[in-house]
Design an enzyme around this catalytic site. Structure first.
Site, mmCIF file in Angstrom:
data_model
loop_
_atom_site.group_PDB
_atom_site.id
_atom_site.type_symbol
_atom_site.label_atom_id
_atom_site.label_comp_id
_atom_site.label_asym_id
_atom_site.label_seq_id
_atom_site.Cartn_x
_atom_site.Cartn_y
_atom_site.Cartn_z
ATOM 1 N N GLY A 1 -4.967 0.910 6.694
ATOM 2 C CA GLY A 1 -3.886 0.462 7.638
ATOM 3 C C GLY A 1 -4.023 -0.279 8.529
ATOM 4 O O GLY A 1 -3.522 -1.662 8.836
ATOM 5 N N LYS B 1 0.775 -1.135 -0.108
ATOM 6 C CA LYS B 1 0.151 0.046 -0.027
ATOM 7 C C LYS B 1 0.757 1.091 -0.112
ATOM 8 O O LYS B 1 1.325 1.774 1.060
ATOM 9 C CB LYS B 1 -0.858 0.163 1.315
ATOM 10 C CG LYS B 1 -2.287 0.837 1.257
ATOM 11 C CD LYS B 1 -2.169 2.224 0.750
ATOM 12 C CE LYS B 1 -1.561 3.217 1.899
ATOM 13 N NZ LYS B 1 -1.456 4.554 1.630
ATOM 14 N N CYS C 1 14.006 11.231 7.007
ATOM 15 C CA CYS C 1 13.775 10.992 8.537
ATOM 16 C C CYS C 1 15.119 10.928 9.248
ATOM 17 O O CYS C 1 15.056 11.105 10.543
ATOM 18 C CB CYS C 1 13.134 9.639 8.690
ATOM 19 S SG CYS C 1 13.839 8.354 7.678
ATOM 20 N N PRO D 1 -5.342 5.927 6.662
ATOM 21 C CA PRO D 1 -5.890 5.582 7.978
ATOM 22 C C PRO D 1 -6.951 4.652 7.702
ATOM 23 O O PRO D 1 -7.661 4.262 8.783
ATOM 24 C CB PRO D 1 -6.596 7.260 8.237
ATOM 25 C CG PRO D 1 -5.434 8.173 7.359
ATOM 26 C CD PRO D 1 -4.996 7.220 6.091
ATOM 27 N N GLU E 1 10.118 16.814 14.834
ATOM 28 C CA GLU E 1 10.234 16.520 13.442
ATOM 29 C C GLU E 1 9.550 17.426 12.363
ATOM 30 O O GLU E 1 8.439 17.279 12.427
ATOM 31 C CB GLU E 1 10.267 14.862 12.894
ATOM 32 C CG GLU E 1 10.597 14.643 11.715
ATOM 33 C CD GLU E 1 10.592 13.135 11.234
ATOM 34 O OE1 GLU E 1 11.479 12.613 10.761
ATOM 35 O OE2 GLU E 1 9.490 12.801 11.687
#
Length: 475
Positions: free
Chosen positions: A208, A171, A280, A205, A380
């Site tokens: 998942g 996905k 990241c 959302p 972050e």
């Protein structure tokens, strides 16, 4: 305009069993709609997982050589589509064309080639007296991937999964649909057996949690936010599934007193700004001796002279937009928070750069703060925003570096590799880069603390997709 409405399930392109919303694919440099994606739903997940489960019984029993040959076919088809992939990545998430050509596309290819090279280096079976210890495929794997390095993050999961004998349901992010569609076309052209690779389009959302809790899924591998990782782990827990998570980071970059400051500062600034800060493991906190803070501030601002923000298709562009409107608003909000909290704004700030009236362009921004307590030093940001933080001595630098919920990467620059290593060993991070060292796709990639569970890339990445089996009583 590219329209994508079909999933790839059981070796076929199929329409959705449960059509959902439509998602516009927007070029972040122009804000123009360049495609449209039709979402599916839980019924499509069920169909894809069923196909993967059915295919697992045969694919898991194929020989290692058969799987290596399959990866070789994937490499061959991938190489035919490298220009297409580069254009897709540049168009959908704003990477400058030269970055797409030099990094995004080669990284994806590199993971497939690495898996082939590792095939003969792994002890798939080991005899211990009368016991045979084998690495067996983990099973049906649900793969959920993001938009920031889309080819890297798909390939570093697919390649070890195939090598291990696993079947997958992918996905991908809707914000990286164009490149993921080409990946599916590559798998089809390479002759990946029906059901071994499946791709579904859906809202994360929405599906998942369903993927993560599905009774026929054995392993869930997600690259994404820490919040998404926590959700996946919760949903997988009842089924006691294996979970591999590569999540967020707020990586420290320590410049020690004896570092070559001009070189180290420039390297750190440009590394952070690479891919518009959307990595990241980006070195987003630069820790510097307090006595040299003013010098570093000047050097950091000067380093931005090497950046050209603009059209990703222009060969001179080094920095494109952030990938989508949602990310643009988040980055703007956090820049505003830094200003409101009293951080010293050295360059950049809110709004778009001059000459970029359209598109999700963010001003390359550098803040200087008094401590590690400010919001911009702790959250972050995932954009071209660097925070400078002073320290009094080496012990405080290490304390500040580790004062974060994350632990993905760390960076140390010193006058010698030996001194950098001594400090690097004290960082709570999955990877540590010494004196400007770059990435190594053979090395385990993953983090401590809220940066994730498990490792990707190289041998460690293959191990994630295997289970040990011990067979006793052999003659």
């Amino acid at each position: 305009m590219k329209k994508i409405s079909q999933h790839y399930i059981d070796g076929q392109w199929v329409e959705s069993l449960q059509p959902g919303a439509r998602h516009d694919i927007v070029n972040p440099a122009t804000e123009a709609v360049i495609g449209q994606l039709q979402f599916g739903g839980k019924a499509d997940v069920d169909s894809a997982v069923s196909a993967a489960s059915k295919a697992f019984s045969s694919f898991s029993r194929t020989s290692l050589q058969e799987r290596v040959d399959l990866l070789g076919a994937v490499v061959s088809e991938y190489e035919k589509r490298m220009d297409d992939l580069a254009l897709a990545v540049s168009s959908e998430m704003g990477a400058p064309q030269r970055l797409a050509n030099s990094a995004h596309v080669p990284l994806g290819l590199g993971h497939f080639k690495t898996a082939i090279a590792l095939a003969d280096q792994i002890e798939w079976q080991t005899r211990k007296g009368s016991t045979l210890i084998s690495r067996e495929p983990a099973g049906v794997c649900a793969l959920i991937t993001p938009w920031n390095w889309p080819l890297n993050q798909i390939a570093c999961k697919l390649a070890p999964a195939f090598l291990s004998g696993c079947t997958v349901v992918l996905k991908p992010s809707e914000y990286a649909a164009l490149s993921a569609q080409i990946i599916a076309e590559i798998m089809d052209a390479a002759g990946v057996p029906a059901g071994v690779f499946n791709l579904i389009w859906a809202s994360g959302p929405e599906v998942g949690p369903h993927m993560s809790s599905h009774p026929l899924v054995d392993l869930v591998s997600l690259t994404g936010s820490t919040a998404a990782g926590a959700s996946v782990a919760r949903c997988a827990a009842d089924g006691i599934k294996r979970v591999s998570l590569e999540l967020g980071g707020k990586s420290p970059n320590i410049l020690l007193e004896d570092a070559p400051f001009e070189k180290a500062v420039k390297k750190g600034v440009l590394h952070l700004m690479n891919n518009s800060g959307q990595s990241c493991n980006a070195p987003s906190r630069m820790l510097v001796p307090a006595s040299r803070l003013a010098e570093v501030e000047a050097l950091a601002v000067a380093a931005l002279d090497d950046l050209t923000v603009g059209d990703p298709q222009d060969a001179s562009t080094t920095t494109g937009p952030v990938a989508n409107g949602r990310q643009f608003e988040r980055v703007q909000k956090l820049i505003g928070a830094g200003i409101a909290d009293g951080a010293k704004l050295l360059v950049g700030g809110e709004g778009r750069p001059d000459g970029c009236d359209t598109g999700y362009f963010v001003k390359p921004t550098i803040f200087s703060v008094d401590s590690n307590d400010s919001r911009i030093a702790r959250e972050e940001i995932f954009g071209p925003v660097l925070t400078l933080i002073p320290y009094s001595d080496e012990a405080e630098a290490i304390k500040i570096a580790n004062d974060t919920v994350y632990g993905l990467s760390g960076y140390v620059y010193a006058g010698s590799v030996e001194r950098a290593q001594a400090v690097g060993r004290q960082l709570r991070a999955g990877q540590v880069h010494l004196n400007g060292a770059g990435a190594d796709i053979q090395a385990p990639f993953g983090g401590f603390k809220q940066s994730g569970i498990g490792r990707e890339w190289g041998l460690a990445g293959v191990e994630e997709f295997t289970e040990y089996q011990a067979m006793m009583g052999l003659e």
